[in-house]
Design a protein around this motif. Structure first.
Motif, PDB file in Angstrom:
ATOM      1  N   TYR A 112       0.857  -1.188   0.000  1.00 50.75           N
ATOM      2  CA  TYR A 112       0.000   0.000   0.000  1.00 50.75           C
ATOM      3  C   TYR A 112       0.892   1.236   0.000  1.00 50.75           C
ATOM      4  O   TYR A 112       1.298   1.739   1.033  1.00 50.75           O
ATOM      5  CB  TYR A 112      -0.925  -0.006   1.213  1.00 50.75           C
ATOM      6  CG  TYR A 112      -1.978   1.077   1.179  1.00 50.75           C
ATOM      7  CD1 TYR A 112      -3.107   0.938   0.393  1.00 50.75           C
ATOM      8  CD2 TYR A 112      -1.846   2.231   1.935  1.00 50.75           C
ATOM      9  CE1 TYR A 112      -4.082   1.918   0.358  1.00 50.75           C
ATOM     10  CE2 TYR A 112      -2.819   3.221   1.907  1.00 50.75           C
ATOM     11  CZ  TYR A 112      -3.925   3.054   1.129  1.00 50.75           C
ATOM     12  OH  TYR A 112      -4.892   4.034   1.093  1.00 50.75           O
ATOM     13  N   GLY A 113       1.214   1.720  -1.178  1.00 50.71           N
ATOM     14  CA  GLY A 113       2.117   2.857  -1.318  1.00 50.71           C
ATOM     15  C   GLY A 113       1.423   4.063  -1.913  1.00 50.71           C
ATOM     16  O   GLY A 113       0.196   4.157  -1.939  1.00 50.71           O
ATOM     17  N   ALA A 114       2.226   4.989  -2.409  1.00 52.27           N
ATOM     18  CA  ALA A 114       1.726   6.253  -2.949  1.00 52.27           C
ATOM     19  C   ALA A 114       0.705   6.035  -4.071  1.00 52.27           C
ATOM     20  O   ALA A 114      -0.303   6.736  -4.131  1.00 52.27           O
ATOM     21  CB  ALA A 114       2.883   7.106  -3.443  1.00 52.27           C
ATOM     22  N   VAL A 119      -5.054   6.516  -5.902  1.00 50.56           N
ATOM     23  CA  VAL A 119      -6.224   6.015  -6.627  1.00 50.56           C
ATOM     24  C   VAL A 119      -7.271   5.396  -5.707  1.00 50.56           C
ATOM     25  O   VAL A 119      -8.360   5.056  -6.156  1.00 50.56           O
ATOM     26  CB  VAL A 119      -5.822   4.998  -7.724  1.00 50.56           C
ATOM     27  CG1 VAL A 119      -4.920   5.634  -8.754  1.00 50.56           C
ATOM     28  CG2 VAL A 119      -5.192   3.756  -7.128  1.00 50.56           C
ATOM     29  N   GLY A 120      -6.944   5.254  -4.415  1.00 54.48           N
ATOM     30  CA  GLY A 120      -7.865   4.654  -3.463  1.00 54.48           C
ATOM     31  C   GLY A 120      -8.810   5.678  -2.861  1.00 54.48           C
ATOM     32  O   GLY A 120      -8.905   6.826  -3.310  1.00 54.48           O
ATOM     33  N   LYS A 121      -9.509   5.267  -1.840  1.00 57.91           N
ATOM     34  CA  LYS A 121     -10.453   6.138  -1.153  1.00 57.91           C
ATOM     35  C   LYS A 121      -9.707   7.324  -0.542  1.00 57.91           C
ATOM     36  O   LYS A 121      -8.717   7.141   0.170  1.00 57.91           O
ATOM     37  CB  LYS A 121     -11.208   5.360  -0.076  1.00 57.91           C
ATOM     38  CG  LYS A 121     -12.119   4.305  -0.660  1.00 57.91           C
ATOM     39  CD  LYS A 121     -12.891   3.569   0.411  1.00 57.91           C
ATOM     40  CE  LYS A 121     -13.842   2.561  -0.225  1.00 57.91           C
ATOM     41  NZ  LYS A 121     -14.588   1.815   0.784  1.00 57.91           N
ATOM     42  N   ALA A 122     -10.215   8.509  -0.783  1.00 60.24           N
ATOM     43  CA  ALA A 122      -9.521   9.738  -0.430  1.00 60.24           C
ATOM     44  C   ALA A 122      -9.245   9.894   1.064  1.00 60.24           C
ATOM     45  O   ALA A 122      -8.214  10.424   1.458  1.00 60.24           O
ATOM     46  CB  ALA A 122     -10.319  10.944  -0.928  1.00 60.24           C
ATOM     47  N   GLY A 123     -10.152   9.430   1.897  1.00 58.70           N
ATOM     48  CA  GLY A 123     -10.012   9.674   3.323  1.00 58.70           C
ATOM     49  C   GLY A 123      -9.082   8.734   4.063  1.00 58.70           C
ATOM     50  O   GLY A 123      -8.671   9.026   5.185  1.00 58.70           O
ATOM     51  N   ILE A 124      -8.725   7.615   3.454  1.00 60.19           N
ATOM     52  CA  ILE A 124      -7.936   6.614   4.173  1.00 60.19           C
ATOM     53  C   ILE A 124      -6.581   7.153   4.625  1.00 60.19           C
ATOM     54  O   ILE A 124      -6.256   7.061   5.812  1.00 60.19           O
ATOM     55  CB  ILE A 124      -7.835   5.306   3.371  1.00 60.19           C
ATOM     56  CG1 ILE A 124      -9.205   4.614   3.363  1.00 60.19           C
ATOM     57  CG2 ILE A 124      -6.761   4.381   3.958  1.00 60.19           C
ATOM     58  CD1 ILE A 124      -9.277   3.337   2.543  1.00 60.19           C
ATOM     59  N   PRO A 125      -5.761   7.731   3.753  1.00 57.85           N
ATOM     60  CA  PRO A 125      -4.463   8.237   4.238  1.00 57.85           C
ATOM     61  C   PRO A 125      -4.615   9.337   5.297  1.00 57.85           C
ATOM     62  O   PRO A 125      -3.846   9.383   6.260  1.00 57.85           O
ATOM     63  CB  PRO A 125      -3.784   8.780   2.983  1.00 57.85           C
ATOM     64  CG  PRO A 125      -4.465   8.117   1.851  1.00 57.85           C
ATOM     65  CD  PRO A 125      -5.872   7.868   2.296  1.00 57.85           C
TER      66      PRO A 125
END
Length: 148
Positions: A112-114, A119-125
């Motif tokens: 799970y990198g940059a 491209v994933g769900k915006a709120g996760i990071p």
């Protein structure tokens, strides 16, 4: 002779209301139960051996945050030196710094990198970085108390 009974320990710690729950995973099992050590702690997740290795590396501070079935993360608190290095990145916006905090602290999933974050769900990071910072000492257990 009966085998020692297996024990399972899961601590759920409350966080700020708007944050997702954080689970501190602890698992004990018979020493002679080698196959259990190679089992995944959840489907598609790391093994009990990997978890124990991480716990020994990070003083037992290993946490799990589950957003949904597809987004389950295991992470550790960030160290001061790591945080300072991220804070010093020139021209980096808050989103970039949140992603670097996740890069440093995530133990699972390993890939799970940059690219996944972009491209994933915006709120996760954002949420993960808040949880990581909270467990890294950026939120006090109690507020300031005046001593008289």
């Amino acid at each position: 002779m009966p085998r020692a009974q297996k024990k399972q320990e899961v601590h759920v710690e409350e966080t700020q209301e708007e944050l997702a729950p954080v689970v501190n995973i602890g698992k004990e099992y018979d020493e002679d139960d080698v196959t259990k050590a190679e089992e995944e702690i959840f489907p598609g997740g790391p093994t009990h051996n990997e978890l124990e290795k991480w716990k020994s590396m990070y003083n037992g501070e290993v946490y799990l945050t589950e957003f949904d079935e597809e987004n389950v993360f295991i992470w550790r608190p960030i160290k001061r030196k790591e945080y300072k290095d991220i804070a010093k990145i020139p021209n980096a916006d808050q989103f970039y710094k949140e992603e670097r905090i996740c890069d440093k602290s995530l133990l699972f999933p390993a890939n799970y990198g940059a690219m996944n974050m972009s491209v994933g769900k915006a709120g996760i990071p954002t949420l993960l970085s808040e949880l990581i910072l909270e467990k890294s000492g950026f939120v006090a257990k109690t507020g300031a108390m005046r001593l008289s």
